[in-house]
Design a protein around this motif. Structure first.
Motif, PDB file in Angstrom:
ATOM      1  N   SER A 291      44.302  53.695  34.306  1.00 36.11           N
ATOM      2  CA  SER A 291      44.967  54.048  35.554  1.00 36.11           C
ATOM      3  C   SER A 291      45.332  52.786  36.324  1.00 36.11           C
ATOM      4  N   THR A 292      45.990  53.018  37.453  1.00 31.78           N
ATOM      5  CA  THR A 292      46.375  51.898  38.326  1.00 31.78           C
ATOM      6  C   THR A 292      45.457  51.782  39.529  1.00 31.78           C
ATOM      7  N   SER A 293      44.268  52.384  39.462  1.00 35.03           N
ATOM      8  CA  SER A 293      43.327  52.319  40.582  1.00 35.03           C
ATOM      9  C   SER A 293      42.884  50.883  40.811  1.00 35.03           C
ATOM     10  N   LEU A 294      43.085  50.398  42.023  1.00 40.69           N
ATOM     11  CA  LEU A 294      42.729  49.021  42.330  1.00 40.69           C
ATOM     12  C   LEU A 294      41.216  48.838  42.411  1.00 40.69           C
ATOM     13  N   GLU A 295      40.491  49.863  42.780  1.00 40.26           N
ATOM     14  CA  GLU A 295      39.029  49.749  42.825  1.00 40.26           C
ATOM     15  C   GLU A 295      38.460  49.550  41.426  1.00 40.26           C
ATOM     16  N   ASP A 296      39.010  50.248  40.443  1.00 42.21           N
ATOM     17  CA  ASP A 296      38.525  50.089  39.064  1.00 42.21           C
ATOM     18  C   ASP A 296      38.902  48.743  38.474  1.00 42.21           C
ATOM     19  N   ARG A 297      39.920  48.115  39.033  1.00 42.99           N
ATOM     20  CA  ARG A 297      40.379  46.836  38.491  1.00 42.99           C
ATOM     21  C   ARG A 297      39.829  45.636  39.252  1.00 42.99           C
TER      22      ARG A 297
ATOM     23  N   THR B  82      44.482  37.860  35.090  1.00 38.61           N
ATOM     24  CA  THR B  82      43.956  38.197  36.411  1.00 38.61           C
ATOM     25  C   THR B  82      44.840  37.591  37.491  1.00 38.61           C
ATOM     26  N   ASN B  83      44.756  38.201  38.676  1.00 42.01           N
ATOM     27  CA  ASN B  83      45.460  37.711  39.865  1.00 42.01           C
ATOM     28  C   ASN B  83      44.416  37.100  40.790  1.00 42.01           C
ATOM     29  N   LEU B  84      44.532  35.817  41.073  1.00 41.58           N
ATOM     30  CA  LEU B  84      43.530  35.114  41.868  1.00 41.58           C
ATOM     31  C   LEU B  84      43.733  35.290  43.367  1.00 41.58           C
ATOM     32  N   ASP B  85      44.892  35.774  43.805  1.00 40.55           N
ATOM     33  CA  ASP B  85      45.211  35.778  45.238  1.00 40.55           C
ATOM     34  C   ASP B  85      45.559  37.159  45.785  1.00 40.55           C
ATOM     35  N   GLY B  86      45.445  38.202  44.999  1.00 39.12           N
ATOM     36  CA  GLY B  86      46.029  39.462  45.422  1.00 39.12           C
ATOM     37  C   GLY B  86      45.074  40.530  45.896  1.00 39.12           C
TER      38      GLY B  86
ATOM     39  N   ILE C  42      43.017  26.347  39.575  1.00 41.82           N
ATOM     40  CA  ILE C  42      42.805  27.476  38.679  1.00 41.82           C
ATOM     41  C   ILE C  42      41.346  27.547  38.244  1.00 41.82           C
ATOM     42  N   TYR C  43      40.805  26.434  37.781  1.00 41.58           N
ATOM     43  CA  TYR C  43      39.421  26.432  37.302  1.00 41.58           C
ATOM     44  C   TYR C  43      38.437  26.701  38.436  1.00 41.58           C
ATOM     45  N   GLU C  44      38.704  26.126  39.593  1.00 39.83           N
ATOM     46  CA  GLU C  44      37.790  26.302  40.726  1.00 39.83           C
ATOM     47  C   GLU C  44      37.660  27.766  41.122  1.00 39.83           C
ATOM     48  N   HIS C  45      38.765  28.493  41.135  1.00 40.52           N
ATOM     49  CA  HIS C  45      38.732  29.881  41.562  1.00 40.52           C
ATOM     50  C   HIS C  45      38.402  30.840  40.425  1.00 40.52           C
TER      51      HIS C  45
ATOM     52  N   LYS D 200      41.005  43.483  49.800  1.00 42.65           N
ATOM     53  CA  LYS D 200      39.826  43.653  50.638  1.00 42.65           C
ATOM     54  C   LYS D 200      38.870  42.470  50.596  1.00 42.65           C
ATOM     55  N   ASP D 201      38.737  41.810  49.472  1.00 48.83           N
ATOM     56  CA  ASP D 201      37.758  40.727  49.319  1.00 48.83           C
ATOM     57  C   ASP D 201      38.450  39.520  48.699  1.00 48.83           C
ATOM     58  N   ASN D 202      38.482  38.404  49.435  1.00 48.67           N
ATOM     59  CA  ASN D 202      39.155  37.203  48.927  1.00 48.67           C
ATOM     60  C   ASN D 202      38.408  36.568  47.765  1.00 48.67           C
ATOM     61  N   GLU D 203      37.135  36.893  47.607  1.00 50.92           N
ATOM     62  CA  GLU D 203      36.348  36.288  46.526  1.00 50.92           C
ATOM     63  C   GLU D 203      36.579  37.001  45.198  1.00 50.92           C
ATOM     64  N   LYS D 204      37.175  38.182  45.235  1.00 51.20           N
ATOM     65  CA  LYS D 204      37.369  38.976  44.019  1.00 51.20           C
ATOM     66  C   LYS D 204      38.805  38.838  43.521  1.00 51.20           C
ATOM     67  N   GLU D 205      39.020  39.381  42.320  1.00 55.97           N
ATOM     68  CA  GLU D 205      40.338  39.352  41.692  1.00 55.97           C
ATOM     69  C   GLU D 205      40.698  40.765  41.241  1.00 55.97           C
ATOM     70  N   TYR D 206      41.921  40.910  40.829  1.00 55.32           N
ATOM     71  CA  TYR D 206      42.367  42.123  40.148  1.00 55.32           C
ATOM     72  C   TYR D 206      42.681  41.746  38.706  1.00 55.32           C
ATOM     73  N   VAL D 207      42.092  42.489  37.761  1.00 58.10           N
ATOM     74  CA  VAL D 207      42.408  42.242  36.360  1.00 58.10           C
ATOM     75  C   VAL D 207      43.620  43.095  35.993  1.00 58.10           C
ATOM     76  N   HIS D 208      44.670  42.440  35.519  1.00 56.43           N
ATOM     77  CA  HIS D 208      45.930  43.124  35.205  1.00 56.43           C
ATOM     78  C   HIS D 208      46.052  43.459  33.718  1.00 56.43           C
ATOM     79  N   TRP D 209      45.259  42.807  32.901  1.00 55.61           N
ATOM     80  CA  TRP D 209      45.357  43.064  31.458  1.00 55.61           C
ATOM     81  C   TRP D 209      44.142  42.452  30.785  1.00 55.61           C
ATOM     82  N   MET D 210      43.517  43.216  29.864  1.00 52.38           N
ATOM     83  CA  MET D 210      42.406  42.674  29.078  1.00 52.38           C
ATOM     84  C   MET D 210      42.425  43.348  27.715  1.00 52.38           C
ATOM     85  N   VAL D 211      42.480  42.516  26.680  1.00 54.57           N
ATOM     86  CA  VAL D 211      42.459  42.991  25.299  1.00 54.57           C
ATOM     87  C   VAL D 211      41.403  42.181  24.557  1.00 54.57           C
ATOM     88  N   SER D 212      40.500  42.854  23.896  1.00 56.95           N
ATOM     89  CA  SER D 212      39.418  42.177  23.168  1.00 56.95           C
ATOM     90  C   SER D 212      39.524  42.461  21.678  1.00 56.95           C
ATOM     91  N   ASN D 213      38.720  41.704  20.897  1.00 54.29           N
ATOM     92  CA  ASN D 213      38.650  41.866  19.439  1.00 54.29           C
ATOM     93  C   ASN D 213      40.040  41.819  18.809  1.00 54.29           C
TER      94      ASN D 213
END
Length: 394
Positions: free
Chosen positions: A253-259, A184-188, A122-125, A191-204
């Motif tokens: 939105s559910t756009s994967l490029e934006d995520r 985030t999803n580390l394996d999903g 987990i930490y490595e990726h 197009k790019d194995n080095e990138k991730e998809y962020v599924h949820w982010m809440v700040s403050n």
């Protein structure tokens, strides 16, 4: 020339050491490297690329002597309690699991969580060379309805159909702190194995109320692609040192490029203002709801990954194959359907519509074969009697 040859021979003679009448091969001990030097050379690792950096909060230092004395005192008190011994012998001793978990979280729990996260890389990726010890217990539950909740621990399996809605998140917090939660999803990434998809982010997030935080990325359900195995979905809780405004557009939105996301680069940008302290993650693999999600929500064809098994290699035939059973060798070059047909006809030959089948032989190998029967045919008949091999395919 003669003098040079003489000096070379003299050097060779000096290097040849003799001990107790035996010639010692190799260099003298004073010229050899030690075993430790050889092992260090084989196991050399560049610290620039292998050194790990603790990016979390420092561990609270405790007095080892006082902790050991307290542990010994508790053990002695438990051993001297006759009532506990009586309950244990009668298999009636009950353990308070909540108190046991609380003691575990205050002692070795954070270190055990780190070891599990290291096992799953987990930490490595997430951070590369960075890691942290999750001192704060992050509790995540998915509501399944009818009063049932599915917890997220450290690598347990949660199916996509069970994680359709955003989970319930809780942790201990004072009233003056602010937090950031990222899923985030580390394996999903498609197009790019080095990138991730962020599924949820809440700040403050004030205190322990996710609903009052600033939602940067709306919750997106897991969608592990068919044929890619288990995907790791990681919750990380960061503690802020004050009010923050991330340089990220709000995505509903559910756009994967934006995520598309990369935790390491994002953390490097804000590492002076946030510190990771809580961790929880689960694994998820494909189910039928993922197909509907791709078609109806993402409006794209579902990618499916399958193994392509090549046909087995069959070497060219030989004129005189030696040490190979005759029937097995010939069956390699025949149509499998024809072979199954022969076994099926042989089985139907002994079937009768009005008689019960004959009982099987009690001791199949005890019944002799004709002496004129060839060896390869005897082996085949033995397999049929014992129901080994191709006879089971029919």
């Amino acid at each position: 020339m003669n003098s040079i040859r003489f000096l070379c021979r003299l050097n060779n003679i000096q290097l040849q050491q003799i001990r107790l009448g035996h010639r010692i091969r190799g260099k003298a001990p004073i010229y050899c490297r030690t075993i430790k030097e050889r092992i260090d050379e084989l196991n050399y690792k560049d610290e620039l690329y292998t050194a790990r950096i603790d990016i979390g909060f420092p561990t609270e230092k405790k007095n080892a002597l006082s902790a050991r004395e307290d542990r010994i005192a508790k053990a002695q008190k438990a051993k001297s309690d006759k009532n506990l011994e009586k309950l244990a012998r009668n298999l009636q001793l009950e353990i308070n699991m909540e108190q046991s978990r609380k003691d575990w979280l205050q002692s070795l729990g954070p270190l055990h969580k780190k070891q599990i996260a290291d096992h799953y890389a987990i930490y490595e990726h997430l951070y590369g060379e960075g890691f942290f010890i999750p001192h704060l217990d992050l509790e995540v539950f998915y509501d399944l309805g009818d009063g049932n909740c599915l917890p997220v621990y450290y690598g347990n399996v949660v199916k996509p159909a069970e994680a359709l809605q955003s989970p319930i998140v809780s942790y201990e917090s004072d009233g003056n702190s602010l937090w950031t939660l990222v899923l985030t999803n580390l394996d999903g990434h498609l197009k790019d194995n080095e990138k991730e998809y962020v599924h949820w982010m809440v700040s403050n997030i004030p205190s322990n109320c996710i609903e009052k935080g600033d939602v940067i990325f709306d919750y997106l359900r897991p969608f592990p692609v068919k044929g890619t195995g288990y995907h790791r979905y990681v919750f990380v809780l960061y503690k802020q040192d004050g009010q923050l405004k991330y340089d990220l557009p709000k995505v509903t939105s559910t756009s994967l490029e934006d995520r598309t996301f990369q935790t390491r680069e994002w953390y490097k940008k804000y590492q002076d203002n946030i510190t990771p302290i809580g961790l929880a993650f689960f694994q998820s693999d494909w189910d039928k709801t993922v197909r509907d999600f791709f078609h109806t929500t993402l409006n794209m064809k579902e990618p499916v990954y399958e193994y392509d098994f090549p046909e087995p290699y069959i070497r060219p035939q030989e004129w005189f194959p030696r040490r190979k059973p005759f029937n097995v060798y010939m069956d390699k070059y025949r149509d499998p359907k024809q072979i199954n047909k022969e076994y099926l006809l042989r089985k139907l030959k002994n079937e009768h519509p009005f008689r019960s089948p004959e009982p099987p032989l009690k001791f199949p190998n005890a019944h002799p074969f004709p002496k004129t029967m060839p060896s390869w045919l005897k082996v085949q008949e033995q397999k049929i009697r014992l129901k080994w091999g191709r006879i089971n395919d029919v």
